[in-house]
Design a protein around this motif. Structure first.
Motif, PDB file in Angstrom:
ATOM      1  N   ILE A   1       0.836  -1.207   0.000  1.00 15.16           N
ATOM      2  CA  ILE A   1       0.000   0.000   0.000  1.00 15.16           C
ATOM      3  C   ILE A   1       0.870   1.255   0.000  1.00 15.16           C
ATOM      4  N   LEU A   2       1.934   1.263   0.802  1.00 13.03           N
ATOM      5  CA  LEU A   2       2.837   2.419   0.841  1.00 13.03           C
ATOM      6  C   LEU A   2       3.481   2.655  -0.522  1.00 13.03           C
ATOM      7  N   ALA A   3       3.888   1.570  -1.186  1.00 14.76           N
ATOM      8  CA  ALA A   3       4.497   1.696  -2.512  1.00 14.76           C
ATOM      9  C   ALA A   3       3.489   2.251  -3.526  1.00 14.76           C
ATOM     10  N   TYR A   4       2.258   1.768  -3.450  1.00 11.44           N
ATOM     11  CA  TYR A   4       1.216   2.260  -4.357  1.00 11.44           C
ATOM     12  C   TYR A   4       0.935   3.743  -4.115  1.00 11.44           C
ATOM     13  N   LEU A   5       0.858   4.123  -2.845  1.00 12.52           N
ATOM     14  CA  LEU A   5       0.635   5.526  -2.519  1.00 12.52           C
ATOM     15  C   LEU A   5       1.781   6.397  -3.019  1.00 12.52           C
ATOM     16  N   TYR A   6       2.994   5.907  -2.918  1.00  5.50           N
ATOM     17  CA  TYR A   6       4.155   6.668  -3.396  1.00  5.50           C
ATOM     18  C   TYR A   6       4.047   6.924  -4.895  1.00  5.50           C
ATOM     19  N   LEU A   7       3.662   5.911  -5.651  1.00  7.00           N
ATOM     20  CA  LEU A   7       3.531   6.067  -7.099  1.00  7.00           C
ATOM     21  C   LEU A   7       2.402   7.042  -7.443  1.00  7.00           C
ATOM     22  N   GLN A   8       1.291   6.943  -6.730  1.00 10.08           N
ATOM     23  CA  GLN A   8       0.160   7.831  -7.000  1.00 10.08           C
ATOM     24  C   GLN A   8       0.482   9.277  -6.651  1.00 10.08           C
ATOM     25  N   ILE A   9       1.142   9.484  -5.531  1.00 15.70           N
ATOM     26  CA  ILE A   9       1.495  10.851  -5.131  1.00 15.70           C
ATOM     27  C   ILE A   9       2.543  11.435  -6.081  1.00 15.70           C
ATOM     28  N   SER A  10       3.488  10.612  -6.504  1.00 14.69           N
ATOM     29  CA  SER A  10       4.518  11.083  -7.433  1.00 14.69           C
ATOM     30  C   SER A  10       3.913  11.542  -8.753  1.00 14.69           C
ATOM     31  N   ALA A  11       2.802  10.926  -9.149  1.00 12.16           N
ATOM     32  CA  ALA A  11       2.157  11.277 -10.413  1.00 12.16           C
ATOM     33  C   ALA A  11       1.137  12.399 -10.245  1.00 12.16           C
TER      34      ALA A  11
ATOM     35  N   ILE B   1      -2.847  -6.328  13.477  1.00  9.85           N
ATOM     36  CA  ILE B   1      -4.136  -5.647  13.361  1.00  9.85           C
ATOM     37  C   ILE B   1      -3.961  -4.128  13.324  1.00  9.85           C
ATOM     38  N   LEU B   2      -3.160  -3.610  14.229  1.00  6.84           N
ATOM     39  CA  LEU B   2      -3.051  -2.161  14.381  1.00  6.84           C
ATOM     40  C   LEU B   2      -2.325  -1.491  13.222  1.00  6.84           C
ATOM     41  N   ASN B   3      -1.262  -2.099  12.714  1.00  9.36           N
ATOM     42  CA  ASN B   3      -0.512  -1.485  11.615  1.00  9.36           C
ATOM     43  C   ASN B   3      -1.353  -1.343  10.348  1.00  9.36           C
ATOM     44  N   PRO B   4      -2.026  -2.401   9.892  1.00 10.27           N
ATOM     45  CA  PRO B   4      -2.905  -2.211   8.724  1.00 10.27           C
ATOM     46  C   PRO B   4      -4.042  -1.225   8.995  1.00 10.27           C
ATOM     47  N   LYS B   5      -4.572  -1.237  10.227  1.00  5.60           N
ATOM     48  CA  LYS B   5      -5.643  -0.310  10.563  1.00  5.60           C
ATOM     49  C   LYS B   5      -5.184   1.137  10.404  1.00  5.60           C
ATOM     50  N   THR B   6      -3.940   1.429  10.791  1.00  4.46           N
ATOM     51  CA  THR B   6      -3.405   2.787  10.649  1.00  4.46           C
ATOM     52  C   THR B   6      -3.374   3.219   9.195  1.00  4.46           C
ATOM     53  N   ILE B   7      -2.987   2.310   8.315  1.00  5.05           N
ATOM     54  CA  ILE B   7      -2.914   2.633   6.890  1.00  5.05           C
ATOM     55  C   ILE B   7      -4.308   2.754   6.276  1.00  5.05           C
ATOM     56  N   LEU B   8      -5.170   1.812   6.584  1.00  2.00           N
ATOM     57  CA  LEU B   8      -6.492   1.754   5.946  1.00  2.00           C
ATOM     58  C   LEU B   8      -7.410   2.897   6.372  1.00  2.00           C
ATOM     59  N   THR B   9      -7.134   3.525   7.505  1.00  2.00           N
ATOM     60  CA  THR B   9      -7.958   4.644   7.971  1.00  2.00           C
ATOM     61  C   THR B   9      -7.291   5.993   7.738  1.00  2.00           C
ATOM     62  N   HIS B  10      -6.134   5.996   7.087  1.00  2.00           N
ATOM     63  CA  HIS B  10      -5.419   7.247   6.839  1.00  2.00           C
ATOM     64  C   HIS B  10      -6.063   7.995   5.674  1.00  2.00           C
ATOM     65  N   PRO B  11      -6.111   9.335   5.727  1.00  2.82           N
ATOM     66  CA  PRO B  11      -6.703  10.108   4.632  1.00  2.82           C
ATOM     67  C   PRO B  11      -6.067   9.841   3.270  1.00  2.82           C
ATOM     68  N   LEU B  12      -4.763   9.584   3.225  1.00  4.60           N
ATOM     69  CA  LEU B  12      -4.102   9.304   1.949  1.00  4.60           C
ATOM     70  C   LEU B  12      -4.672   8.052   1.294  1.00  4.60           C
ATOM     71  N   PHE B  13      -4.977   7.040   2.078  1.00  3.19           N
ATOM     72  CA  PHE B  13      -5.561   5.808   1.546  1.00  3.19           C
ATOM     73  C   PHE B  13      -6.959   6.094   0.998  1.00  3.19           C
ATOM     74  N   SER B  14      -7.724   6.886   1.723  1.00  2.00           N
ATOM     75  CA  SER B  14      -9.076   7.213   1.278  1.00  2.00           C
ATOM     76  C   SER B  14      -9.057   8.012  -0.017  1.00  2.00           C
ATOM     77  N   ILE B  15      -8.090   8.912  -0.155  1.00  2.00           N
ATOM     78  CA  ILE B  15      -8.030   9.790  -1.327  1.00  2.00           C
ATOM     79  C   ILE B  15      -7.489   9.060  -2.554  1.00  2.00           C
ATOM     80  N   TYR B  16      -6.346   8.381  -2.402  1.00  2.00           N
ATOM     81  CA  TYR B  16      -5.660   7.804  -3.563  1.00  2.00           C
ATOM     82  C   TYR B  16      -6.095   6.384  -3.897  1.00  2.00           C
ATOM     83  N   VAL B  17      -6.591   5.639  -2.929  1.00  2.00           N
ATOM     84  CA  VAL B  17      -7.001   4.259  -3.184  1.00  2.00           C
ATOM     85  C   VAL B  17      -8.510   4.151  -3.336  1.00  2.00           C
TER      86      VAL B  17
END
Length: 217
Positions: A53-63, A128-144
């Motif tokens: 997910i972090l790698a995907y977000l990096y590519l989306q933000i870079s573009a 549980i907690l680490n994926p939850k942090t990513i899945l509820t982050h605004p960047l995930f909601s916006i780009y994914v």
């Protein structure tokens, strides 16, 4: 509906996920080799998911070619506000680096606890907690998820308490307790102050009487 106005949104309800996890952990046999294998496998899968997910977000933000400026203040928990004036791409990349750093630190600490002290419980929690942090982050909601950057996702993002909703619940009783203690202190000290003032008044009156008697003699 915006998650900030919905008390039953996923990002808020998920803050309470830690409570049933801790309750169920005592029923897991962390000494059984089979259980340990599945726990480690689940942890490994969750970390791979996070990295992907972090790698995907990096590519989306870079573009991202949005030239809109993000202007405002970023309020960090326990720290003074910092002024922001940067592009959407710059801001999102800085937020991604912050999240990635937190995730990496969590992985390092968890790995240390597992291999140094042979603990298994941290693997369950972080799975549980680490994926939850990513899945509820605004960047995930916006780009994914493709949600608009408004409401709770409006830049600059709101800095949440590290304890999430549980921390807010703990702070509320604490604030009430401090208020009650202050009232109790005021109630306790008021009679004492009044007694002291009364004593001082009586002493002054007695001294005045002695002076008048001395003059009369």
């Amino acid at each position: 509906m915006d998650s900030s106005a919905n008390p039953f949104s996923w990002d808020k309800l998920s803050n309470f996920a830690i409570l049933p996890i801790i309750f169920l952990m005592k029923y897991i046999d962390t000494t059984d080799p089979t259980s340990i294998f599945y726990i480690r496998a689940f942890y490994g899968f969750s970390q791979i998911l996070i990295i992907s997910i972090l790698a995907y977000l990096y590519l989306q933000i870079s573009a991202n070619t949005d030239k809109t400026r993000v202007i405002g203040e970023e309020r960090k928990f326990g720290q003074p506000a910092v002024k922001i004036d940067e592009s959407v791409k710059e801001y999102d990349m800085a937020q991604l680096k912050k999240v990635a750093t937190q995730q990496i630190m969590g992985m390092v600490i968890t790995t240390f606890l597992v291999f140094k002290f042979d603990l298994v419980q941290p693997l369950i929690l972080q799975s549980i907690l680490n994926p939850k942090t990513i899945l509820t982050h605004p960047l995930f909601s916006i780009y994914v998820l493709g949600k608009p950057a408004e409401g709770s996702r409006k830049r600059p993002f709101k800095e949440e308490s590290p304890f999430g909703a549980l921390g807010q619940l703990m702070q509320a009783p604490s604030a009430e307790g401090e208020s009650d203690n202050q009232q109790a202190t005021n109630t306790t000290t008021t009679p004492a102050v009044e007694a002291a003032e009364s004593s001082q008044s009586n002493t002054s009156s007695s001294s005045a009487k002695k002076k008048r008697v001395g003059k009369d003699n």
